[in-house]
Design an enzyme around this catalytic site. Sequence first.
Site, short mmCIF file in Angstrom:
data_model
loop_
_atom_site.label_atom_id
_atom_site.label_comp_id
_atom_site.label_asym_id
_atom_site.label_seq_id
_atom_site.Cartn_x
_atom_site.Cartn_y
_atom_site.Cartn_z
N ARG A 225 39.62 0.45 30.11
CA ARG A 225 40.13 1.63 29.56
C ARG A 225 39.02 2.65 29.69
O ARG A 225 37.70 2.45 29.73
CB ARG A 225 40.38 1.28 28.18
CG ARG A 225 41.68 0.52 27.71
CD ARG A 225 42.82 1.12 28.28
NE ARG A 225 44.13 0.41 27.93
CZ ARG A 225 44.72 -0.33 28.82
NH1 ARG A 225 44.42 -0.14 30.13
NH2 ARG A 225 45.97 -0.78 28.45
N HIS A 273 45.03 4.94 37.13
CA HIS A 273 45.37 3.74 36.19
C HIS A 273 46.37 2.86 36.94
O HIS A 273 47.36 2.62 36.60
CB HIS A 273 45.75 4.22 35.03
CG HIS A 273 45.84 3.18 33.90
ND1 HIS A 273 45.57 3.59 32.59
CD2 HIS A 273 46.15 1.71 34.07
CE1 HIS A 273 45.76 2.29 31.94
NE2 HIS A 273 45.98 1.37 32.95
#
Length: 310
Positions: A225, A273
Amino acid sequence: MAILLSTKANAMQAWRDALLALDPSLEIRLFPEAGDPADIEAAVVWTSHDMAELRRYPNLRLIVSMGAGVDHLLRPPGPPPGIPVARLVDQRLTTGMTEWVLLNVLRFHRQDPDYRAQQAARIWEELPAPETSARRIGILGLGELGSASARALLALGFPVMGWSRRPKAIPGVESFDGPAGLAAMLPRTDILVCLLPLTPDTRGIIDARGLGLLPRGAFLVNGARGGHVVQPDLLAALDAGQVAGAALDVFEPEPLPAEHPFWGHPKVVMTPHAASITIPASAAPQVVENLRRAREGRPLLNLVDFAAGY
Ligand code: NDP
């Protein structure tokens, strides 16, 4: 009773088809068309779903994250009290992340940024050939994804260390835990791979101090993350040469604004991502199984531990 699906428009149909292929008797509602709120017994949701919205469904008994990470579900207001949350643990997801980690570890190990720079300058010159046995890998997080990457890197001959909350016994992997373990592992890490969940304890863990503990010229590979990395600290470490390169899949915020310095940074390689993407047909069986278990009052699979935050 019905399952509420809430995800990106382009994934909605694939999830619906995957669930119905397993159990044609399922009643599936596509958010925002939930119908009667009392019908909804399970919500299968992507990161963008508003947890406050789930408080509308009085008979909800299960929430499933469409990904491995649940940080987005647990941040305030969090899921409705008393409703269990399951996350995905899926072989295709794990394989995808292992591929992305190998791609980027090998990119740095095999001096690909240097060869690309040489290609741009039309320089024909062989660089010293590194050996995997001399490139030490430190993995933050030895869970489903971290342990799979550890095994794949071990198979290539890299010395692999890993850091987790509780000590681990993975053959061939030197295990570290707790703050002292992190401080011991970082100075021995040539390539740092982050595969932690984002929790209050792990937010900002890759900061100036942590990066400063790495040997000068180490590399960072972050597939977890964006919030794990203090982005200005990483930029400073890259510009100072403390960190020689970073492969980043995740950012804060996402999408990364077009003016952010990572986009054009010569030492940064980025993916949007996309390190590992959930494939509904692969992930659906555990959703159906968990729904059956919830209906029968049996223990659920891959439950999130709210206290630990993952
Ligand atoms: P797991 O829950 O299986 O593993 C998490 C690991 O992190 C465990 O080893 C755990 O320790 C460790 N950990 C958690 N908190 C701490 C802490 N405070 N200190 C030290 N270690 C800690 O998660 P997964 O491997 O399935 O996934 C990891 C993350 O990867 C996800 O949360 C998600 O954010 C990210 N991800 C990113 C994707 C992408 O495309 N970029 C795709 C999928 C996931 P212990 O073993 O002791 O519990």
